[in-house]
Design an enzyme around this catalytic site. Structure first.
Site, PDB file in Angstrom:
ATOM      1  N   ASP A 114      -4.858 -10.066  13.118  1.00 21.72           N
ATOM      2  CA  ASP A 114      -5.039  -8.675  13.516  1.00 21.72           C
ATOM      3  C   ASP A 114      -4.124  -8.356  14.711  1.00 21.72           C
ATOM      4  OD1 ASP A 114      -6.026  -6.286  14.719  1.00 21.72           O
ATOM      5  OD2 ASP A 114      -7.893  -6.555  13.590  1.00 21.72           O
ATOM      6  N   ILE A 115      -3.091  -7.549  14.474  1.00 22.67           N
ATOM      7  CA  ILE A 115      -2.100  -7.272  15.527  1.00 22.67           C
ATOM      8  C   ILE A 115      -2.749  -6.564  16.721  1.00 22.67           C
ATOM      9  CG2 ILE A 115       0.057  -6.059  16.079  1.00 22.67           C
ATOM     10  CD1 ILE A 115       0.876  -6.367  13.147  1.00 22.67           C
TER      11      ILE A 115
ATOM     12  N   LYS B  29       8.361 -17.633 -10.388  1.00 29.12           N
ATOM     13  CA  LYS B  29       7.693 -16.458 -10.960  1.00 29.12           C
ATOM     14  C   LYS B  29       6.533 -16.913 -11.858  1.00 29.12           C
ATOM     15  CE  LYS B  29       8.497 -12.542 -13.924  1.00 29.12           C
ATOM     16  NZ  LYS B  29       9.329 -11.998 -14.968  1.00 29.12           N
TER      17      LYS B  29
ATOM     18  N   PHE C 184      -4.426   3.817  14.565  1.00 29.48           N
ATOM     19  CA  PHE C 184      -4.742   4.775  13.505  1.00 29.48           C
ATOM     20  C   PHE C 184      -5.854   4.194  12.641  1.00 29.48           C
ATOM     21  CE2 PHE C 184      -1.834   8.440  12.864  1.00 29.48           C
ATOM     22  CZ  PHE C 184      -1.100   8.298  14.045  1.00 29.48           C
TER      23      PHE C 184
ATOM     24  N   LYS D 216     -13.856   1.077  15.511  1.00 29.41           N
ATOM     25  CA  LYS D 216     -12.555   0.398  15.672  1.00 29.41           C
ATOM     26  C   LYS D 216     -12.027   0.554  17.117  1.00 29.41           C
ATOM     27  CE  LYS D 216      -8.089   0.196  13.243  1.00 29.41           C
ATOM     28  NZ  LYS D 216      -7.257   0.775  12.188  1.00 29.41           N
TER      29      LYS D 216
ATOM     30  N   LYS E 229     -11.526  -2.952  19.145  1.00 27.47           N
ATOM     31  CA  LYS E 229     -10.150  -3.379  19.428  1.00 27.47           C
ATOM     32  C   LYS E 229      -9.672  -2.928  20.804  1.00 27.47           C
ATOM     33  CE  LYS E 229      -9.113  -3.792  14.594  1.00 27.47           C
ATOM     34  NZ  LYS E 229      -8.129  -3.874  13.551  1.00 27.47           N
TER      35      LYS E 229
ATOM     36  N   ASN F  67       0.843  -1.197   0.000  1.00 31.30           N
ATOM     37  CA  ASN F  67       0.000   0.000   0.000  1.00 31.30           C
ATOM     38  C   ASN F  67       0.878   1.246   0.000  1.00 31.30           C
ATOM     39  OD1 ASN F  67       0.567   0.763   2.844  1.00 31.30           O
ATOM     40  ND2 ASN F  67      -0.432  -1.192   3.244  1.00 31.30           N
TER      41      ASN F  67
ATOM     42  N   ASP G 187      -4.588  -6.144   5.314  1.00 27.20           N
ATOM     43  CA  ASP G 187      -5.641  -6.964   5.915  1.00 27.20           C
ATOM     44  C   ASP G 187      -5.618  -8.379   5.339  1.00 27.20           C
ATOM     45  OD1 ASP G 187      -6.651  -4.934   7.509  1.00 27.20           O
ATOM     46  OD2 ASP G 187      -7.829  -4.097   5.853  1.00 27.20           O
TER      47      ASP G 187
END
Ligand SMILES: Cc1cc2nc3c(=O)[nH]c(=O)nc-3n(C[C@H](O)[C@H](O)[C@H](O)COP(=O)(O)O)c2cc1C
Length: 398
Positions: A308-309, A289, A325, A339, A343, A210, A279
């Site tokens: 999920d940490i 390859k 965040f 969230k 969490k 990302n 995710d």
């Protein structure tokens, strides 16, 4: 570690296999500008020579309590008064026991009885010796008597066993002592920060990632350090320089980040998760390859969810404060609050990543800081200034 410059460190070395690591501890203190004196028990001198310690510290080694010459030069009372900090590393099971009993029958125990300076100890022993109920009782007695423990860590041991009892690494020990001299809003607090993107491998040359640059996480790390925090960064692949005095562990995938965070999290007071952790990851990693001609016209791929940490850490968080965040493109505040609750976070920092002038890869950001009771908007500012505001908010409200 500028906090250690000109400080008087009395390093007491006891008889354990990790005694050789005391040499590296001296080197780190000396590099930081400290004045180091070394005291060795009789057993310690069987593991590493006083000559090595003398050469590294640049000072004569202290070993005998009942030595008229030594007493005249720097006796146990003077040595205790001279020290800004006493560090016992490695600290053997035997020394823990003698200190807990309040003995004063050798130089090390006599100095510790006489000293008013802060005393740190880094236990180092075989896992069974560490687990023994008498060692555990003695260890607790030392803590009750204001001795500050550093470690021990878990891992492979010199004797071939695996478990708790391994001495903390020299860098970790010296950093802990340094926090004793820190000043600022987060003085002495230990802060773990994740930053940057993760890469999820498809084949040996391709991955999914990302746009996270890591700038926000690195900037928060600097702000926390400037307020006296002891900061460690776990970073995905980014092109940023490691800030001074910050420990950095590099990882690539979400799985690696999960593993590294879980390995060390018990040592921290705050966990700030700024990393843009993927995710999902491809279900299958192709060892070779993927060839264009082998995959007809359409190439499809199955994805599975990454662990999920934040969720895993918040399950047994204890006194740990967790800051997350939320990079959102719509319903920013609502999604962030969801969230925060799901969490069990203490604070969530939400931003709108649909606006390309802020957030990912930009030098500026605009965020909402949301806790269970407080909601505060910080208008568009540089990530550097924003980091300072976030750290001030954390210090004030968490
Ligand atoms: C090869 C060897 C390694 C040892 N390693 C350790 C150790 O890592 N930790 C420990 O607590 N004791 C260890 N011991 C036992 C201590 O050396 C012993 O208890 C000694 O009396 C400690 O004295 P001191 O605490 O006064 O330094 C070891 C002994 C030997 C022979």
């Amino acid at each position: 570690m500028k906090q250690l410059a000109n400080k008087h460190i009395l390093l007491c070395v006891t008889g354990g296999i990790a005694a050789y690591k005391a040499a590296e501890i001296i080197r780190l203190f000396k590099t930081a500008g400290s004045n180091v004196r070394v005291l060795m028990t009789k057993a310690a001198q069987e593991f590493i020579t006083p000559l090595t310690m003398q050469a590294l510290s640049g000072n004569q080694v202290h070993a005998d309590l009942l030595d008229t010459e030594a007493e005249a030069a720097m006796g146990h009372i003077e040595l205790a008064k001279w020290s800004d900090v006493i560090l016992i590393a490695p600290c053997s099971a035997n020394s823990i026991s003698r200190l807990a009993a309040g003995k004063g029958d050798d130089l090390m125990t006599a100095v510790c009885l006489a000293a008013e300076s802060k005393t740190f100890f880094a236990p180092a022993m075989n896992q069974a010796m560490w687990a023994d109920s008498r060692t555990q009782k003695n260890y607790q007695i030392l803590i009750k008597n204001n001795f500050i423990p550093i470690g021990p860590n878990s891992g492979e041991q010199a004797c071939g066993d695996e478990g708790y009892g391994r001495m903390s690494e020299p860098q970790e020990i010296v950093s802990e002592v340094a926090t004793n001299f820190s000043e600022g809003l987060l003085a002495g607090k230990k802060i773990l920060i994740t930053a940057g993107p993760t890469r999820e491998k498809i084949d040996p040359v391709r991955y999914i990632s990302n746009r996270s640059s890591g700038k926000m996480g690195f900037s928060i790390a600097e702000a926390a350090r400037d307020e006296g925090g002891l900061v460690s960064l776990i970073s995905g692949p980014v092109s940023l320089k490691t800030p001074d005095e910050i420990e950095r562990i590099d990882v690539e995938s979400a799985d690696e980040m999960f593993k590294e965070v879980n390995k060390v999290i018990n040592n921290f007071d705050f966990f700030i998760s700024t990393a843009a952790v993927a995710d999902f990851k491809p279900e299958k990693f192709e060892n070779q390859k993927i060839k264009k001609d082998k995959k007809a016209d359409n190439l499809s791929m199955e994805f599975i969810e990454n662990k999920d940490i934040l969720k895993s850490i918040s399950k047994n968080k204890g006194d740990l404060k967790i800051i997350g965040f939320a990079a959102e493109t719509q319903d920013i505040k609502e999604n962030a609050k969801k969230k925060l609750n799901e969490k069990s976070l203490d604070l969530i920092i939400a931003n709108d990543v649909s606006d390309s002038s802020i957030g990912f890869d930009s030098d500026e950001n605009e965020v909402y800081l949301i806790t269970e009771k407080i909601e505060k908007k910080i208008e568009k500012i540089s990530k550097k200034k924003l980091s300072r505001s976030i750290i001030e908010f954390i210090a004030k409200y968490l």
